[in-house]
Design a protein around this motif. Structure first.
Motif, PDB file in Angstrom:
ATOM      1  N   TYR A 181     -31.651-100.410  44.893  1.00 25.07           N
ATOM      2  CA  TYR A 181     -32.678-100.400  45.943  1.00 25.07           C
ATOM      3  C   TYR A 181     -32.107 -99.904  47.265  1.00 25.07           C
ATOM      4  N   VAL A 182     -30.897-100.329  47.594  1.00 28.41           N
ATOM      5  CA  VAL A 182     -30.252 -99.888  48.840  1.00 28.41           C
ATOM      6  C   VAL A 182     -30.057 -98.372  48.806  1.00 28.41           C
ATOM      7  N   GLY A 183     -29.549 -97.867  47.687  1.00 29.21           N
ATOM      8  CA  GLY A 183     -29.349 -96.432  47.552  1.00 29.21           C
ATOM      9  C   GLY A 183     -30.654 -95.658  47.649  1.00 29.21           C
ATOM     10  N   PHE A 184     -31.700 -96.174  47.018  1.00 24.53           N
ATOM     11  CA  PHE A 184     -33.001 -95.499  47.069  1.00 24.53           C
ATOM     12  C   PHE A 184     -33.560 -95.507  48.491  1.00 24.53           C
ATOM     13  N   TYR A 185     -33.390 -96.623  49.203  1.00 22.57           N
ATOM     14  CA  TYR A 185     -33.875 -96.710  50.584  1.00 22.57           C
ATOM     15  C   TYR A 185     -33.227 -95.626  51.444  1.00 22.57           C
ATOM     16  N   TYR A 186     -31.891 -95.545  51.395  1.00 26.52           N
ATOM     17  CA  TYR A 186     -31.200 -94.552  52.216  1.00 26.52           C
ATOM     18  C   TYR A 186     -31.532 -93.134  51.766  1.00 26.52           C
ATOM     19  N   TRP A 187     -31.675 -92.917  50.469  1.00 27.31           N
ATOM     20  CA  TRP A 187     -32.073 -91.606  49.973  1.00 27.31           C
ATOM     21  C   TRP A 187     -33.450 -91.228  50.514  1.00 27.31           C
ATOM     22  N   ALA A 188     -34.396 -92.153  50.475  1.00 24.20           N
ATOM     23  CA  ALA A 188     -35.768 -91.877  50.915  1.00 24.20           C
ATOM     24  C   ALA A 188     -35.827 -91.549  52.404  1.00 24.20           C
ATOM     25  N   VAL A 189     -35.118 -92.319  53.219  1.00 27.08           N
ATOM     26  CA  VAL A 189     -35.103 -92.042  54.662  1.00 27.08           C
ATOM     27  C   VAL A 189     -34.401 -90.710  54.933  1.00 27.08           C
ATOM     28  N   ALA A 190     -33.304 -90.465  54.235  1.00 20.54           N
ATOM     29  CA  ALA A 190     -32.536 -89.235  54.450  1.00 20.54           C
ATOM     30  C   ALA A 190     -33.322 -87.991  54.066  1.00 20.54           C
TER      31      ALA A 190
END
Length: 117
Positions: A96-105
């Protein structure tokens, strides 16, 4: 296992679909009317964060193996096991953390300040 649209989370939910459509509209408006405000430094930072986020998510998925699922599970599978090593020893939900940063990036790369919020 079969490969389907579910594998890519493109039909995750109505909210997810709405967010994707809003980001596409924001990108189109910015691209057509405000192209001069595109900052290559923000794009470079976004790409770096995107790679880190995807790397974290992919690592979490690989470490979970068959225990990983894109959807919240209500019932425990017989072969499910709790992962407490690797990235799971540092973060409770690294995927989830990785997906969050991927989505914002991705919004940083596209130059979408509103969708990035």
């Amino acid at each position: 296992k079969e490969l389907s649209a579910d594998s890519f989370m493109v039909n995750h939910s109505k909210v997810y679909t709405a967010a994707a459509l809003i980001s596409w509209v924001e990108f189109a408006i910015r691209f057509i009317f405000f192209r001069q405000y595109y900052d290559n430094r923000v794009v470079a930072a976004g790409l770096a964060i995107c790679v880190i986020g995807q790397g974290l998510r992919s690592t979490a998925m690989a470490q979970c193996g068959e225990s990983f699922n894109h959807y919240i599970q209500r019932d425990k599978k017989e072969n499910h096991r709790l992962i407490t090593t690797g990235v799971y020893s540092i973060l409770r939900h690294p995927s989830y953390v990785g997906f969050y940063y991927w989505a914002v990036a991705t919004q940083m790369v596209l130059g979408n300040p509103l969708s990035g919020l």
